[in-house]
Motif scaffolding. Structure first.
Motif, PDB file in Angstrom:
ATOM      1  N   SER A   1       0.827  -1.212   0.000  1.00  0.00           N
ATOM      2  CA  SER A   1       0.000   0.000   0.000  1.00  0.00           C
ATOM      3  C   SER A   1       0.856   1.255   0.000  1.00  0.00           C
ATOM      4  CB  SER A   1      -0.932  -0.013   1.219  1.00  0.00           C
ATOM      5  OG  SER A   1      -0.176   0.012   2.421  1.00  0.00           O
ATOM      6  N   LYS A   2       1.959   1.225   0.808  1.00  0.00           N
ATOM      7  CA  LYS A   2       2.855   2.382   0.815  1.00  0.00           C
ATOM      8  C   LYS A   2       3.535   2.547  -0.537  1.00  0.00           C
ATOM      9  CE  LYS A   2       3.891   2.591   5.753  1.00  0.00           C
ATOM     10  NZ  LYS A   2       4.948   2.542   6.795  1.00  0.00           N
ATOM     11  N   GLU A   3       3.883   1.411  -1.163  1.00  0.00           N
ATOM     12  CA  GLU A   3       4.502   1.483  -2.490  1.00  0.00           C
ATOM     13  C   GLU A   3       3.547   2.087  -3.509  1.00  0.00           C
ATOM     14  OE1 GLU A   3       7.747   0.914  -5.010  1.00  0.00           O
ATOM     15  OE2 GLU A   3       7.601   0.539  -2.864  1.00  0.00           O
ATOM     16  N   LEU A   4       2.275   1.646  -3.445  1.00  0.00           N
ATOM     17  CA  LEU A   4       1.276   2.231  -4.339  1.00  0.00           C
ATOM     18  C   LEU A   4       1.085   3.710  -4.068  1.00  0.00           C
ATOM     19  CD1 LEU A   4      -1.408  -0.613  -4.359  1.00  0.00           C
ATOM     20  CD2 LEU A   4       0.147  -0.009  -6.206  1.00  0.00           C
ATOM     21  N   GLU A   5       1.055   4.058  -2.769  1.00  0.00           N
ATOM     22  CA  GLU A   5       0.872   5.465  -2.417  1.00  0.00           C
ATOM     23  C   GLU A   5       2.058   6.303  -2.912  1.00  0.00           C
ATOM     24  OE1 GLU A   5      -1.042   8.784  -0.829  1.00  0.00           O
ATOM     25  OE2 GLU A   5      -1.775   6.739  -1.182  1.00  0.00           O
ATOM     26  N   SER A   6       3.286   5.758  -2.696  1.00  0.00           N
ATOM     27  CA  SER A   6       4.462   6.507  -3.156  1.00  0.00           C
ATOM     28  C   SER A   6       4.486   6.612  -4.676  1.00  0.00           C
ATOM     29  CB  SER A   6       5.728   5.822  -2.660  1.00  0.00           C
ATOM     30  OG  SER A   6       5.798   4.503  -3.186  1.00  0.00           O
ATOM     31  N   SER A   7       4.095   5.537  -5.372  1.00  0.00           N
ATOM     32  CA  SER A   7       4.040   5.594  -6.843  1.00  0.00           C
ATOM     33  C   SER A   7       3.004   6.608  -7.306  1.00  0.00           C
ATOM     34  CB  SER A   7       3.706   4.211  -7.397  1.00  0.00           C
ATOM     35  OG  SER A   7       4.670   3.271  -7.011  1.00  0.00           O
ATOM     36  N   ARG A   8       1.868   6.616  -6.611  1.00  0.00           N
ATOM     37  CA  ARG A   8       0.834   7.582  -6.990  1.00  0.00           C
ATOM     38  C   ARG A   8       1.318   9.011  -6.756  1.00  0.00           C
ATOM     39  NH1 ARG A   8      -2.955  10.364  -4.465  1.00  0.00           N
ATOM     40  NH2 ARG A   8      -2.397   9.472  -2.438  1.00  0.00           N
ATOM     41  N   ARG A   9       1.962   9.232  -5.614  1.00  0.00           N
ATOM     42  CA  ARG A   9       2.467  10.579  -5.344  1.00  0.00           C
ATOM     43  C   ARG A   9       3.597  10.954  -6.293  1.00  0.00           C
ATOM     44  NH1 ARG A   9       2.470  11.516   1.219  1.00  0.00           N
ATOM     45  NH2 ARG A   9       0.228  11.113   1.537  1.00  0.00           N
TER      46      ARG A   9
ATOM     47  N   SER B   1       3.829   9.912  -9.395  1.00  0.00           N
ATOM     48  CA  SER B   1       3.162  10.282 -10.652  1.00  0.00           C
ATOM     49  C   SER B   1       2.520  11.660 -10.547  1.00  0.00           C
ATOM     50  CB  SER B   1       2.113   9.228 -11.009  1.00  0.00           C
ATOM     51  OG  SER B   1       1.103   9.161 -10.015  1.00  0.00           O
ATOM     52  N   GLU B   2       1.934  11.959  -9.356  1.00  0.00           N
ATOM     53  CA  GLU B   2       1.360  13.293  -9.166  1.00  0.00           C
ATOM     54  C   GLU B   2       2.435  14.370  -9.228  1.00  0.00           C
ATOM     55  OE1 GLU B   2      -0.728  13.239  -5.510  1.00  0.00           O
ATOM     56  OE2 GLU B   2      -2.425  12.039  -6.264  1.00  0.00           O
TER      57      GLU B   2
ATOM     58  N   GLU C   1       3.331  14.785 -12.818  1.00  0.00           N
ATOM     59  CA  GLU C   1       2.282  15.550 -13.489  1.00  0.00           C
ATOM     60  C   GLU C   1       2.351  17.020 -13.093  1.00  0.00           C
ATOM     61  OE1 GLU C   1      -1.380  13.726 -12.538  1.00  0.00           O
ATOM     62  OE2 GLU C   1      -1.050  11.928 -13.770  1.00  0.00           O
TER      63      GLU C   1
END
Length: 644
Positions: free
Chosen positions: A458-466, A468-469, A472
């Motif tokens: 979940s932290k990896e997904l959160e860090s990947s999402r951030r 990407s943000e 962007e």
């Protein structure tokens, strides 16, 4: 249309068309002026197309037809949807020309009035003295009679010596850049500067002009330094966005990590060259690098002491050599009072001897270095073989130990087998107990591992999402910066265009005219709406009266028809009633036909006015005259051909 024509004429003047002041409407445009306006607009919109067209209408009819066809094709290539041909320019009508010129003016670029490569109009030439001078240049091929000030772009003989010096190549200098050091408040990577560097910047760093051997290299050096800083900043930004963000480290940590990696690589390379260096411990990269460099210096000191000594060592060696000579020879040299020429020859001989010795020592050093490299490779190979043999020996020792213990157990094999069986069973029981204990501990550990893994995912997904943000956001920032830059450039262009516009035109006058036009349109719209509503009410009333009349006639006809069977007078009244109804119907039909005829008459009058505005008769006369001129040209060409 007058306001539209004024705005259109003003735009055409800005594009370079020389429109006389007395021309105030498109209706007053001549054929020559139409062709010139279209060609000027095409030169501004597409210079490659407009450069091959002449804005002056030739006298020959065939050439005029060719120019008309070329202009029509150019307008169609630009995307003009209306009907256009040679007749549009040679036998023009006001609506077609207005529509075509409006299309071309809309295609003009924003900075068309500031384009120095395009021909300028009279108003711009009067407002800008540079343009007025450029416009005046093509009027004469040689401007020697105007003096040097009147022909800045003329032949060298027309220019003064100072102007020839400024426009010549004698003042040009080669682009030679020198390294510069500029004081910095912050480091581009670590965001801080040490106190020693600040003290160096404040007390010892000379100014930029004092760091250069020649004043002419100041500008190239500053340009080169600026370009290097910009390229370094751009490379750092690209590397940080491509690799730094993915490493999830701060810029300082990322920079330190790169430095440590570089030091490790240097240390590995130096260790491969110097086999005497020991293994490296973690966290001692810098210290090991310094020690390894010291090892290199210590290993090369005996060989290089003779070859690479300083001036002091050479002087000291000569002094020792002179002291070692016999005292008698020194006294003999002092008594003989050698001349300066002999002393110089002696020094030259000593210098040659020293140089020979130096070459010999350098050769020995090169041989020793090659021998050292060979020995280093041999030592590395030998160490590898020794390690392999040590592993083989260790394996053989273990196998020998096992075989020795087995041989010791052979005399009492049965008892030893029973003991081994007991040991094996106890070991099996112990393994079962350990497995049971491990199973008790394994279940909560597996659950904890799964929870931690889920949390890590979940932290990896959160860090990947951030991440990407963040990327962007960087893209948005870059696009916003580019958009802001474009808007700044557009703002500057609009300011220049605003400064180039004539000052005698008041913006409030245009605004007032536009507001008046809008108010007139609003009033016309209100009147049209009122007329439509009155028409609807009148039509509704007519329909009501018609229906009432039909119902009244039907009732009256029924009543009178009943009485007409018994009374002769009523029968005559019924006939009169039917005749009256028929006459009234004919009258209503006549009125409707009259209205239709009036509408058709009005439409025909409008068509007549539109055809009159197209100047059909005058165009027909011009076509006939052009036809006669073409016949005369053809006859002249035919006679000329027959004569030749």
């Amino acid at each position: 249309m007058e306001e539209v024509d004024k705005i259109l004429i003003h735009s055409l003047r800005l594009s370079g068309t020389d429109i006389p002041d007395e021309v105030q409407s498109v209706r007053e445009f001549t054929t020559e002026l139409i062709v010139e306006s279209v060609v000027r607009c095409l030169r501004v919109i597409t210079p490659s197309v407009g450069a091959g067209l002449s804005h002056i209408l030739p006298p020959g009819m065939s050439a005029r037809f060719r120019i008309g066809m070329s202009l029509a094709q150019a307008c169609q290539d630009l995307g003009y949807q209306g009907e256009v041909g040679y007749q549009t320019f040679l036998y023009s009508s006001e609506p077609e020309i207005r529509r075509l010129l409006l299309f071309l003016v809309e295609k003009l670029p924003r900075d068309a009035s500031n384009d120095a490569d395009q021909p300028v109009g009279r108003e711009d030439a009067e407002q800008n003295p540079t343009r007025r001078q450029v416009v005046r240049l093509p009027q004469s091929h040689c401007c020697c009679h105007q003096g040097a000030a009147g022909c800045p772009l003329g032949a060298p003989s027309c220019r003064t010596p100072r102007l020839q010096l400024l426009q010549g190549s004698c003042l040009l200098r080669r682009f030679q850049a020198q390294p510069l050091i500029l004081p910095q408040e912050t480091d581009p990577f670590l965001r801080k500067v040490s106190q020693e560097r600040k003290e160096f910047f404040d007390k010892f760093l000379p100014p930029v002009s004092g760091q250069l051997p020649r004043p002419t290299s100041l500008v190239p050096s500053l340009l080169e330094l600026n370009m290097a800083e910009l390229s370094a900043a751009q490379e750092w930004e690209t590397e940080w966005k491509s690799q730094g963000l993915g490493s999830r480290m701060t810029p300082e940590e990322y920079h330190n990590w790169k430095q440590q990696r570089l030091r490790r690589r240097l240390l590995d390379q130096l260790r491969q060259v110097s086999p005497s260096a020991g293994p490296t411990l973690p966290g001692t990269t810098s210290r090991d690098l310094i020690q390894l460099l010291g090892t290199f210096g210590a290993s090369q000191e005996p060989a290089g002491a003779l070859a690479k000594g300083s001036r002091f060592t050479h002087t000291q060696r000569l002094a020792y050599k002179q002291e070692a000579e016999p005292v008698l020879q020194v006294q003999t040299l002092q008594v003989s009072r050698t001349s300066e020429q002999d002393l110089r020859e002696q020094q030259a001989a000593e210098l040659e001897a020293l140089e020979g010795e130096l070459r010999h020592v350098m050769g020995q050093i090169a041989e020793l270095e090659g021998h050292m490299s060979t020995l280093g490779l041999t030592l590395t190979q030998v160490e590898g073989e020794v390690r392999q043999r040590q592993l083989v020996v260790t394996e053989q020792e273990q196998a020998l130990r096992v075989k020795g213990q087995t041989v010791e157990l052979l005399p009492d094999a049965e008892n030893n087998m029973a003991k081994l069986q007991v040991v094996v069973e106890s070991s099996a029981q112990r393994i079962i107990q350990l497995a049971a204990q491990w199973e008790k501990h394994r279940v909560p550990l597996i659950q904890e591992f799964r929870d931690l893994k889920a949390l890590h995912d979940s932290k990896e997904l959160e860090s990947s999402r951030r991440l990407s943000e963040i990327r962007e956001l960087h893209e948005r920032i870059r696009s916003a910066a580019e958009e802001a830059k474009q808007k700044d450039n557009l703002h500057k262009q609009l300011l220049v265009e605003l400064e180039s516009l004539p000052r005698d035109v008041s913006r409030s006058a245009y605004t007032q005219r536009i507001l008046e036009i809008v108010s007139n349109i609003r009033k016309q719209k209100e009147e049209i709406t009122k007329i439509l509503s009155d028409t609807k009410e009148l039509q509704k009333e007519i329909n009501t009266l018609t229906g009432k009349l039909d119902r009244t006639f039907a009732v009256t006809d029924e009543l009178v028809f009943k009485d007409a069977k018994r009374d002769e007078a009523v029968r005559k009244a019924y006939k009169y009633l039917a005749a009256l109804h028929e006459n009234c119907s004919q009258l209503i039909q006549t009125i409707e036909d009259t209205g239709t005829i009036l509408r058709e008459t009005r439409d025909l009058e409008e068509q007549i006015e539109s055809e009159t505005s197209k100047k059909t008769l005058s165009n027909l006369e011009r076509i006939l005259s052009d036809y006669r001129a073409m016949k005369q040209e053809n006859a002249a060409l035919l006679s000329h051909t027959q004569e030749t």
